[in-house]
Design a protein around this motif. Structure first.
Motif, mmCIF file in Angstrom:
data_model
loop_
_atom_site.group_PDB
_atom_site.id
_atom_site.type_symbol
_atom_site.label_atom_id
_atom_site.label_comp_id
_atom_site.label_asym_id
_atom_site.label_seq_id
_atom_site.Cartn_x
_atom_site.Cartn_y
_atom_site.Cartn_z
ATOM 1 N N ALA A 1 -9.272 13.905 -8.138
ATOM 2 C CA ALA A 1 -7.954 14.440 -8.024
ATOM 3 C C ALA A 1 -7.672 15.882 -7.981
ATOM 4 O O ALA A 1 -7.111 16.479 -6.969
ATOM 5 C CB ALA A 1 -6.850 13.773 -9.106
ATOM 6 N N THR A 2 -8.483 16.306 -8.887
ATOM 7 C CA THR A 2 -8.412 17.992 -8.623
ATOM 8 C C THR A 2 -9.046 18.560 -7.401
ATOM 9 O O THR A 2 -8.635 19.243 -7.023
ATOM 10 C CB THR A 2 -9.283 18.385 -9.855
ATOM 11 O OG1 THR A 2 -8.473 17.892 -11.176
ATOM 12 C CG2 THR A 2 -9.237 19.928 -10.079
ATOM 13 N N ALA A 3 -10.221 17.911 -7.064
ATOM 14 C CA ALA A 3 -10.876 18.276 -5.671
ATOM 15 C C ALA A 3 -9.685 18.205 -4.718
ATOM 16 O O ALA A 3 -9.795 19.144 -3.808
ATOM 17 C CB ALA A 3 -12.178 17.343 -5.504
ATOM 18 N N SER A 4 -8.948 17.020 -4.470
ATOM 19 C CA SER A 4 -8.329 16.773 -3.429
ATOM 20 C C SER A 4 -7.206 17.848 -3.236
ATOM 21 O O SER A 4 -6.443 18.240 -2.275
ATOM 22 C CB SER A 4 -7.539 15.328 -3.640
ATOM 23 O OG SER A 4 -6.765 15.171 -2.574
ATOM 24 N N ALA A 5 -6.766 18.447 -4.636
ATOM 25 C CA ALA A 5 -5.447 19.402 -4.801
ATOM 26 C C ALA A 5 -6.117 20.793 -4.621
ATOM 27 O O ALA A 5 -5.231 21.795 -4.657
ATOM 28 C CB ALA A 5 -4.822 19.107 -6.036
ATOM 29 N N ALA A 6 -7.502 21.114 -4.389
ATOM 30 C CA ALA A 6 -7.739 22.441 -4.425
ATOM 31 C C ALA A 6 -7.594 23.152 -3.005
ATOM 32 O O ALA A 6 -8.434 23.365 -2.401
ATOM 33 C CB ALA A 6 -9.435 22.555 -4.789
ATOM 34 N N ALA A 7 -6.336 23.618 -2.755
ATOM 35 C CA ALA A 7 -5.964 24.067 -1.603
ATOM 36 C C ALA A 7 -6.487 25.415 -1.463
ATOM 37 O O ALA A 7 -6.208 26.380 -2.325
ATOM 38 C CB ALA A 7 -4.496 24.103 -1.488
ATOM 39 N N LEU B 1 0.990 -1.227 -0.040
ATOM 40 C CA LEU B 1 0.075 -0.113 -0.056
ATOM 41 C C LEU B 1 0.855 1.304 -0.058
ATOM 42 O O LEU B 1 1.703 1.077 0.951
ATOM 43 C CB LEU B 1 -0.920 -0.051 1.401
ATOM 44 C CG LEU B 1 -2.000 1.006 1.391
ATOM 45 C CD1 LEU B 1 -3.150 0.692 2.391
ATOM 46 C CD2 LEU B 1 -1.323 2.438 1.944
ATOM 47 N N LEU B 2 0.499 2.298 -0.813
ATOM 48 C CA LEU B 2 1.519 3.478 -0.936
ATOM 49 C C LEU B 2 0.561 4.602 -0.570
ATOM 50 O O LEU B 2 -0.551 4.720 -0.866
ATOM 51 C CB LEU B 2 1.880 3.501 -2.358
ATOM 52 C CG LEU B 2 2.677 4.987 -2.780
ATOM 53 C CD1 LEU B 2 3.989 5.264 -2.215
ATOM 54 C CD2 LEU B 2 2.706 5.155 -4.409
ATOM 55 N N SER B 3 1.092 5.698 0.305
ATOM 56 C CA SER B 3 0.284 6.679 0.629
ATOM 57 C C SER B 3 1.108 7.995 0.376
ATOM 58 O O SER B 3 2.347 7.905 0.640
ATOM 59 C CB SER B 3 -0.080 6.711 2.003
ATOM 60 O OG SER B 3 -0.522 7.772 2.373
ATOM 61 N N ILE B 4 0.740 9.011 -0.316
ATOM 62 C CA ILE B 4 1.588 10.260 -0.695
ATOM 63 C C ILE B 4 0.916 11.424 0.023
ATOM 64 O O ILE B 4 -0.330 11.726 -0.355
ATOM 65 C CB ILE B 4 1.587 10.249 -2.090
ATOM 66 C CG1 ILE B 4 2.193 9.181 -2.863
ATOM 67 C CG2 ILE B 4 2.824 11.451 -2.274
ATOM 68 C CD1 ILE B 4 2.136 8.998 -4.135
ATOM 69 N N ASP B 5 1.588 11.989 0.836
ATOM 70 C CA ASP B 5 1.230 13.536 1.461
ATOM 71 C C ASP B 5 0.773 14.628 0.363
ATOM 72 O O ASP B 5 1.240 14.389 -0.768
ATOM 73 C CB ASP B 5 2.489 13.923 2.343
ATOM 74 C CG ASP B 5 2.544 13.132 3.715
ATOM 75 O OD1 ASP B 5 2.169 12.045 3.832
ATOM 76 O OD2 ASP B 5 3.379 13.662 4.332
ATOM 77 N N GLY B 6 0.213 15.460 0.874
ATOM 78 C CA GLY B 6 0.118 16.695 0.202
ATOM 79 C C GLY B 6 1.395 17.556 0.037
ATOM 80 O O GLY B 6 2.175 17.563 0.937
ATOM 81 N N GLY B 7 1.495 18.532 -0.758
ATOM 82 C CA GLY B 7 2.662 19.602 -0.620
ATOM 83 C C GLY B 7 2.978 20.135 -2.002
ATOM 84 O O GLY B 7 3.958 20.885 -2.035
ATOM 85 N N GLY B 8 1.908 20.414 -2.869
ATOM 86 C CA GLY B 8 1.986 21.206 -4.223
ATOM 87 C C GLY B 8 3.192 20.710 -4.933
ATOM 88 O O GLY B 8 3.340 19.733 -5.115
ATOM 89 N N ILE B 9 3.977 21.918 -5.204
ATOM 90 C CA ILE B 9 5.182 21.464 -6.228
ATOM 91 C C ILE B 9 6.250 20.677 -5.576
ATOM 92 O O ILE B 9 6.847 19.998 -6.489
ATOM 93 C CB ILE B 9 5.886 22.884 -6.907
ATOM 94 C CG1 ILE B 9 6.506 22.755 -7.997
ATOM 95 C CG2 ILE B 9 6.687 23.345 -5.625
ATOM 96 C CD1 ILE B 9 5.782 22.067 -8.997
ATOM 97 N N ARG B 10 6.114 20.451 -4.249
ATOM 98 C CA ARG B 10 7.177 19.524 -3.539
ATOM 99 C C ARG B 10 6.719 17.990 -3.789
ATOM 100 O O ARG B 10 7.564 17.238 -3.283
ATOM 101 C CB ARG B 10 7.131 19.812 -2.328
ATOM 102 C CG ARG B 10 7.330 21.169 -1.654
ATOM 103 C CD ARG B 10 7.865 21.463 -0.431
ATOM 104 N NE ARG B 10 6.952 20.784 0.619
ATOM 105 C CZ ARG B 10 6.017 21.639 1.076
ATOM 106 N NH1 ARG B 10 5.854 22.707 1.038
ATOM 107 N NH2 ARG B 10 4.968 21.165 1.964
#
Length: 327
Positions: free
Chosen positions: A155-161, A6-15
């Motif tokens: 995916a877009t909704a998740s990234a709408a900071a 199982l892979l999990s990836i944090d948020g962080g924009g361009i990072r």
């Protein structure tokens, strides 16, 4: 039951360049696409973009290239009027542009629903009514309500900071949504484990290896000075602080699983860096790529997949994942 990954990836924009670079090394070492290794991918914000792209079959080298090449299209270069726009309209960048880039890069998968994904997914978002949303494929053990939503939409909704992007609307469903990192899912590893172990039939903690990828941490003791600095600090902490918190919760709740936390200590990689890299700092793309390559060189993916790596493994008795060596 065969071992699952199982892979999990944090948020962080361009990072997101950092975990993308780590995944490039994974695919180079194994000779396989990441989705043939990980049967479950979870992500928040930039992590959701990465996880959705992996599920869509986009190679990690191309995902990294999207960040390097198209990042400035999404996070248009900084200018004084961006701040003015942020104050006047509540956002600086086009959420529609973000969606369009995803739809273009996903290729044949651009029209996929979550149920079309060949692997399990969990993408997080937050409704403006305060309700958290966990977008997953439908199966007999879950509520069966999100699998019909579009992969690129989720995916877009998740990234709408908030204050960076306008909220994203998924019609005939949850409605208006913002970044899943608003709350506790900036690191979605706990929610992913709950979904895997309680709401699917194929996973047990004893037979699962979980890899949690961060987007780089920068520990600073500097004090914010002024209202705007404090607001920036608060927003940053809301998105960053779950990294350690969720790692601790997962370790306590599921101590029997093999658990790795990989998050680059940027300050250790670059002692001359004086401040954290903002999630929209496209001027730092080249530096982030360099940090990503430095960090990826420390990762022994073969040992991680075999469960023998000790550098990044969350300890059974003491959760000191944040003290791993960086060189």
């Amino acid at each position: 039951m065969p071992r699952r990954y199982l892979l999990s990836i944090d948020g962080g924009g361009i990072r997101g360049i950092l975990p993308a670079t780590a995944l490039v090394k994974l695919e180079q070492v194994t000779g396989k696409p990441a989705r043939e290794i990980f049967s479950f991918a979870a992500g928040t914000s930039t992590g959701a973009l990465l996880s959705a792209a992996l599920a869509a079959g986009v190679p990690a080298t191309r995902i990294l290239d999207i960040y390097l090449r198209r990042g400035p299209e999404i996070f248009t270069p900084r200018a004084p009027w961006n701040t003015i726009k942020r104050v006047a309209t509540g956002s600086m960048y086009s959420t529609q542009k973000l969606y369009d880039v995803l739809a273009e890069e996903f290729g044949a998968a651009s029209g996929w629903k979550l149920n079309d994904s060949p692997i399990d997914l969990l993408l997080t978002a937050k409704g403006l009514d305060g309700k958290p949303w966990y977008f997953v494929r439908d199966n007999p053990k879950n509520s069966g309500v999100t699998g019909r939503f579009g992969l690129a939409d989720c995916a877009t909704a998740s990234a709408a900071a908030p204050t960076y992007f306008k909220p994203w609307i998924i019609r005939d469903g949850p409605g208006t949504l913002v970044d899943g990192g608003v709350g506790v899912t900036g690191n979605p590893v706990y929610q992913a484990c709950v979904e895997a172990f309680y709401y699917t039939a194929e996973y047990t903690p004893e037979e699962t290896t979980v890899v949690s990828l961060g987007t780089g941490r920068f520990v600073s003791e500097g004090n914010p000075n002024g209202l705007w600095a404090w607001l920036q600090w608060i927003l940053g902490e809301l998105l960053r602080s779950p990294g350690e918190q969720q790692t601790e919760i997962v370790h306590r709740h599921f101590p029997e699983m093999v658990f790795y936390r990989l998050d680059a200590d940027i300050k250790a990689l670059d002692p001359n860096l004086k401040a954290a890299i903002d999630m929209d700092d496209v001027e730092a793309i080249d530096r982030l790529h360099r940090y990503g390559l430095q960090f990826a060189a420390l990762i022994d993916w073969e040992a991680i997949l075999a469960g023998t790596d000790t550098t990044f493994r969350v300890a059974k008795k003491k959760t000191q994942w944040y003290q791993y060596k960086t060189g």
